[in-house]
Scaffold this motif. Structure first.
Motif, PDB file in Angstrom:
ATOM      1  N   ASN A  43      26.963 -46.197  28.282  1.00 26.75           N
ATOM      2  CA  ASN A  43      26.265 -45.198  27.482  1.00 26.75           C
ATOM      3  C   ASN A  43      26.036 -43.948  28.335  1.00 26.75           C
ATOM      4  OD1 ASN A  43      23.886 -45.526  29.068  1.00 26.75           O
ATOM      5  ND2 ASN A  43      23.141 -47.148  27.719  1.00 26.75           N
ATOM      6  N   LYS A  44      25.382 -42.943  27.756  1.00 27.75           N
ATOM      7  CA  LYS A  44      25.225 -41.652  28.425  1.00 27.75           C
ATOM      8  C   LYS A  44      24.494 -41.777  29.760  1.00 27.75           C
ATOM      9  CE  LYS A  44      23.348 -37.003  27.691  1.00 27.75           C
ATOM     10  NZ  LYS A  44      22.621 -36.111  26.728  1.00 27.75           N
ATOM     11  N   ASN A  45      23.357 -42.495  29.772  1.00 23.34           N
ATOM     12  CA  ASN A  45      22.584 -42.632  31.004  1.00 23.34           C
ATOM     13  C   ASN A  45      23.344 -43.410  32.068  1.00 23.34           C
ATOM     14  OD1 ASN A  45      20.442 -41.150  30.073  1.00 23.34           O
ATOM     15  ND2 ASN A  45      19.145 -42.907  29.594  1.00 23.34           N
ATOM     16  N   GLU A  46      24.057 -44.428  31.672  1.00 21.59           N
ATOM     17  CA  GLU A  46      24.847 -45.210  32.631  1.00 21.59           C
ATOM     18  C   GLU A  46      25.915 -44.343  33.293  1.00 21.59           C
ATOM     19  OE1 GLU A  46      24.451 -49.638  30.520  1.00 21.59           O
ATOM     20  OE2 GLU A  46      26.102 -48.289  29.981  1.00 21.59           O
ATOM     21  N   LYS A  47      26.533 -43.449  32.540  1.00 18.65           N
ATOM     22  CA  LYS A  47      27.539 -42.547  33.106  1.00 18.65           C
ATOM     23  C   LYS A  47      26.899 -41.562  34.088  1.00 18.65           C
ATOM     24  CE  LYS A  47      30.672 -42.764  29.118  1.00 18.65           C
ATOM     25  NZ  LYS A  47      31.249 -41.997  27.974  1.00 18.65           N
ATOM     26  N   ILE A  48      25.722 -41.052  33.722  1.00 20.34           N
ATOM     27  CA  ILE A  48      25.011 -40.127  34.611  1.00 20.34           C
ATOM     28  C   ILE A  48      24.663 -40.812  35.927  1.00 20.34           C
ATOM     29  CG2 ILE A  48      22.851 -38.851  34.933  1.00 20.34           C
ATOM     30  CD1 ILE A  48      22.859 -38.305  31.922  1.00 20.34           C
ATOM     31  N   ILE A  49      24.173 -42.047  35.831  1.00 24.82           N
ATOM     32  CA  ILE A  49      23.780 -42.791  37.029  1.00 24.82           C
ATOM     33  C   ILE A  49      24.992 -43.109  37.888  1.00 24.82           C
ATOM     34  CG2 ILE A  49      22.807 -44.984  37.835  1.00 24.82           C
ATOM     35  CD1 ILE A  49      20.997 -44.872  35.317  1.00 24.82           C
ATOM     36  N   LYS A  50      26.118 -43.424  37.267  1.00 23.18           N
ATOM     37  CA  LYS A  50      27.341 -43.703  38.029  1.00 23.18           C
ATOM     38  C   LYS A  50      27.764 -42.479  38.838  1.00 23.18           C
ATOM     39  CE  LYS A  50      32.096 -45.377  37.672  1.00 23.18           C
ATOM     40  NZ  LYS A  50      32.622 -44.365  38.605  1.00 23.18           N
ATOM     41  N   GLU A  51      27.737 -41.314  38.224  1.00 22.10           N
ATOM     42  CA  GLU A  51      28.105 -40.079  38.939  1.00 22.10           C
ATOM     43  C   GLU A  51      27.153 -39.827  40.109  1.00 22.10           C
ATOM     44  OE1 GLU A  51      28.220 -36.899  36.159  1.00 22.10           O
ATOM     45  OE2 GLU A  51      29.892 -37.743  34.982  1.00 22.10           O
ATOM     46  N   TRP A  52      25.866 -40.006  39.864  1.00 20.55           N
ATOM     47  CA  TRP A  52      24.870 -39.811  40.925  1.00 20.55           C
ATOM     48  C   TRP A  52      25.080 -40.814  42.053  1.00 20.55           C
ATOM     49  CZ3 TRP A  52      21.155 -43.720  41.853  1.00 20.55           C
ATOM     50  CH2 TRP A  52      20.247 -43.431  42.872  1.00 20.55           C
ATOM     51  N   ALA A  53      25.263 -42.091  41.709  1.00 20.19           N
ATOM     52  CA  ALA A  53      25.419 -43.142  42.714  1.00 20.19           C
ATOM     53  C   ALA A  53      26.684 -42.937  43.550  1.00 20.19           C
ATOM     54  CB  ALA A  53      25.431 -44.514  42.050  1.00 20.19           C
ATOM     55  N   ASP A  54      27.745 -42.452  42.921  1.00 16.99           N
ATOM     56  CA  ASP A  54      28.970 -42.155  43.674  1.00 16.99           C
ATOM     57  C   ASP A  54      28.721 -41.059  44.709  1.00 16.99           C
ATOM     58  OD1 ASP A  54      30.956 -43.949  42.805  1.00 16.99           O
ATOM     59  OD2 ASP A  54      31.304 -42.803  40.973  1.00 16.99           O
ATOM     60  N   ASP A  55      27.904 -40.072  44.348  1.00 22.22           N
ATOM     61  CA  ASP A  55      27.618 -38.964  45.256  1.00 22.22           C
ATOM     62  C   ASP A  55      26.792 -39.400  46.468  1.00 22.22           C
ATOM     63  OD1 ASP A  55      28.981 -37.152  43.691  1.00 22.22           O
ATOM     64  OD2 ASP A  55      27.191 -36.427  42.641  1.00 22.22           O
ATOM     65  N   VAL A  56      25.929 -40.406  46.288  1.00 19.98           N
ATOM     66  CA  VAL A  56      25.033 -40.826  47.380  1.00 19.98           C
ATOM     67  C   VAL A  56      25.298 -42.280  47.780  1.00 19.98           C
ATOM     68  CG1 VAL A  56      23.223 -39.195  46.719  1.00 19.98           C
ATOM     69  CG2 VAL A  56      23.216 -41.492  45.729  1.00 19.98           C
ATOM     70  N   ARG A  57      26.522 -42.734  47.564  1.00 22.29           N
ATOM     71  CA  ARG A  57      26.815 -44.167  47.721  1.00 22.29           C
ATOM     72  C   ARG A  57      26.533 -44.702  49.118  1.00 22.29           C
ATOM     73  NH1 ARG A  57      33.422 -43.894  47.061  1.00 22.29           N
ATOM     74  NH2 ARG A  57      33.853 -42.826  49.028  1.00 22.29           N
ATOM     75  N   THR A  58      26.763 -43.883  50.148  1.00 20.15           N
ATOM     76  CA  THR A  58      26.501 -44.384  51.505  1.00 20.15           C
ATOM     77  C   THR A  58      25.000 -44.614  51.714  1.00 20.15           C
ATOM     78  OG1 THR A  58      26.491 -42.104  52.340  1.00 20.15           O
ATOM     79  CG2 THR A  58      28.562 -43.343  52.495  1.00 20.15           C
ATOM     80  N   ASP A  59      24.175 -43.756  51.131  1.00 26.32           N
ATOM     81  CA  ASP A  59      22.720 -43.937  51.225  1.00 26.32           C
ATOM     82  C   ASP A  59      22.268 -45.214  50.518  1.00 26.32           C
ATOM     83  OD1 ASP A  59      22.543 -41.571  52.598  1.00 26.32           O
ATOM     84  OD2 ASP A  59      21.887 -40.391  50.874  1.00 26.32           O
ATOM     85  N   LEU A  60      23.018 -45.622  49.515  1.00 24.73           N
ATOM     86  CA  LEU A  60      22.660 -46.813  48.741  1.00 24.73           C
ATOM     87  C   LEU A  60      23.291 -48.086  49.305  1.00 24.73           C
ATOM     88  CD1 LEU A  60      23.020 -45.408  45.092  1.00 24.73           C
ATOM     89  CD2 LEU A  60      21.056 -45.320  46.624  1.00 24.73           C
ATOM     90  N   GLY A  61      24.106 -47.925  50.346  1.00 26.94           N
ATOM     91  CA  GLY A  61      24.726 -49.095  50.965  1.00 26.94           C
ATOM     92  C   GLY A  61      26.055 -49.484  50.372  1.00 26.94           C
ATOM     93  N   PHE A  62      26.638 -48.624  49.540  1.00 28.30           N
ATOM     94  CA  PHE A  62      27.949 -48.905  48.963  1.00 28.30           C
ATOM     95  C   PHE A  62      29.043 -48.376  49.888  1.00 28.30           C
ATOM     96  CE2 PHE A  62      25.395 -48.517  44.943  1.00 28.30           C
ATOM     97  CZ  PHE A  62      25.513 -49.850  44.563  1.00 28.30           C
ATOM     98  N   THR A  63      30.164 -49.059  49.902  1.00 24.75           N
ATOM     99  CA  THR A  63      31.301 -48.630  50.723  1.00 24.75           C
ATOM    100  C   THR A  63      32.462 -48.115  49.881  1.00 24.75           C
ATOM    101  OG1 THR A  63      32.167 -50.896  50.762  1.00 24.75           O
ATOM    102  CG2 THR A  63      30.710 -50.239  52.567  1.00 24.75           C
ATOM    103  N   LYS A  64      32.406 -48.376  48.577  1.00 22.00           N
ATOM    104  CA  LYS A  64      33.480 -47.951  47.669  1.00 22.00           C
ATOM    105  C   LYS A  64      32.875 -47.258  46.451  1.00 22.00           C
ATOM    106  CE  LYS A  64      34.947 -52.194  47.369  1.00 22.00           C
ATOM    107  NZ  LYS A  64      35.743 -53.399  47.009  1.00 22.00           N
ATOM    108  N   ASP A  65      33.748 -46.719  45.606  1.00 20.63           N
ATOM    109  CA  ASP A  65      33.282 -46.090  44.368  1.00 20.63           C
ATOM    110  C   ASP A  65      32.551 -47.115  43.504  1.00 20.63           C
ATOM    111  OD1 ASP A  65      34.401 -43.725  45.114  1.00 20.63           O
ATOM    112  OD2 ASP A  65      36.213 -43.947  43.893  1.00 20.63           O
ATOM    113  N   ILE A  66      31.558 -46.620  42.766  1.00 18.74           N
ATOM    114  CA  ILE A  66      30.787 -47.492  41.897  1.00 18.74           C
ATOM    115  C   ILE A  66      31.701 -48.024  40.783  1.00 18.74           C
ATOM    116  CG2 ILE A  66      28.738 -47.707  40.433  1.00 18.74           C
ATOM    117  CD1 ILE A  66      28.232 -47.107  43.428  1.00 18.74           C
ATOM    118  N   LYS A  67      31.700 -49.308  40.642  1.00 15.53           N
ATOM    119  CA  LYS A  67      32.562 -49.947  39.643  1.00 15.53           C
ATOM    120  C   LYS A  67      31.861 -50.132  38.309  1.00 15.53           C
ATOM    121  CE  LYS A  67      35.454 -54.069  38.984  1.00 15.53           C
ATOM    122  NZ  LYS A  67      35.894 -55.361  39.592  1.00 15.53           N
ATOM    123  N   ASP A  68      30.565 -50.423  38.361  1.00 13.00           N
ATOM    124  CA  ASP A  68      29.864 -50.715  37.115  1.00 13.00           C
ATOM    125  C   ASP A  68      28.383 -50.337  37.210  1.00 13.00           C
ATOM    126  OD1 ASP A  68      29.795 -51.523  34.506  1.00 13.00           O
ATOM    127  OD2 ASP A  68      29.829 -53.676  34.909  1.00 13.00           O
TER     128      ASP A  68
END
Length: 324
Positions: free
Chosen positions: A2-27
């Motif tokens: 949905n709209k909010n999930e897409k917004i959060i995915k874009e945000w999380a991709d931008d700050v993924r290293t801060d969140l502990g992710f090593t790859k693009d957000i999948k879901d």
């Protein structure tokens, strides 16, 4: 998505290293909270790392900030998820603050089935929380409150706020009679009077409490348990409130009354009687406010309203049978 999930995915991709992710957000998946819509929670993963993010509106931001201040302590001693990052920006419209934490793979506690070691361990941990003076000193306190004040803050105030919502939207609640609306107000008044008159409610409340220990907020797997959603953490609460939520499925059997008496004393057990009553009345009233508020949440409206109507009708019949 949905709209909010897409917004959060874009945000999380931008700050993924801060969140502990090593790859693009999948879901990114919205986590439906059947208890209301004050906050919004989401599950995030890059296929390997998993995270939970909870966003709060500005008028509930202070509760999440309080949790953040003591998050390391809670993680060390009380099985709270580890905090990864505070979110100081408005990622989704209307939600000014958020917390990202580790995601715990587990299922909600099933109290009636989990009557062995795991529930005993949870009870012991919660009892330790109630008596934790060091944590109490870390939390902000107001003027001295009695257990009666704590009860009224937790339930009576909430009931009246819910009723203000319900009364203005009676046209949506075709399954509630006009006489029942009047009974709601009268019963809340009766309950408040009984609390004010019970001696064990007059002592000063100094228990450190979670204040929302429902089965949905205690996750378990084969190895351990995790206690989530510390928004309502207080150093001026009532241990009876936590035991009521935790042992709610066993309320009628009184199976754990002796155990609570051992860890918390007979006066706490005495207050449990009115807390169990209030918990059932909460299932009668609060879900109707959820029903009304779901009108503004089209993606979960149908299942929220269906659930709310079912719970209300069952709880109302049970309450009238038990308490008249």
């Amino acid at each position: 998505m949905n709209k909010n999930e897409k917004i959060i995915k874009e945000w999380a991709d931008d700050v993924r290293t801060d969140l502990g992710f090593t790859k693009d957000i999948k879901d990114v998946v919205y986590i439906w909270n059947p208890g209301g819509f004050v906050n919004q929670s989401y599950f995030l993963t890059d296929g390997e790392v998993k995270r939970h993010v909870k966003f709060a509106e500005s008028n509930h931001e202070s509760e999440l900030r309080k949790w953040s201040r003591v998050s390391d302590y809670l993680n060390t001693y009380y099985h709270a998820p580890k905090l990864i990052k505070e979110v100081e920006e408005e990622v989704i419209p209307g939600f000014s603050y958020g917390l990202v934490s580790e995601y715990f793979d587990g299922a909600a506690l099933k109290t009636k089935q989990e009557q062995g070691t795991i529930l005993t361990s949870i009870l012991e941990n919660v009892s330790q929380l109630h008596q934790d003076k060091d944590l109490g000193n870390l939390l902000e306190s107001r003027d001295e409150l009695t257990y009666a004040d704590s009860f009224i803050d937790t339930y009576i105030t909430r009931f009246r706020e819910d009723l203000s919502i319900i009364d203005g939207h009676q046209y949506l609640l075709s399954f509630v009679t006009k006489e029942t609306y009047q009974w709601f107000h009268e019963e809340v008044d009766r309950l408040e009077k009984e609390v004010k008159n019970m001696k064990s409610f007059q002592a000063i409340a100094r228990d450190v409490t979670h204040n929302d220990l429902s089965s949905q907020n205690i996750l378990v797997n084969r190895e351990r348990f995790c206690i989530i959603d510390w928004d309502d953490l207080s150093c001026q609460g009532d241990a009876a409130m936590d035991y009521t939520s935790l042992l709610w499925p066993l309320a009628q059997s009184k199976k754990w009354e002796e155990r609570v008496s051992e860890v918390a004393g007979d006066k706490t057990v005495e207050r449990l009687s009115l807390y169990f009553r209030a918990k059932l009345l909460d299932e009668v009233i609060d879900v109707l406010a959820d029903y009304v508020e779901a009108e503004e949440m089209p993606e979960v409206k149908e299942k929220t309203q269906k659930r709310a109507e079912k719970i209300h009708l069952q709880a109302y019949r049970k309450y009238r049978l038990l308490y008249g």
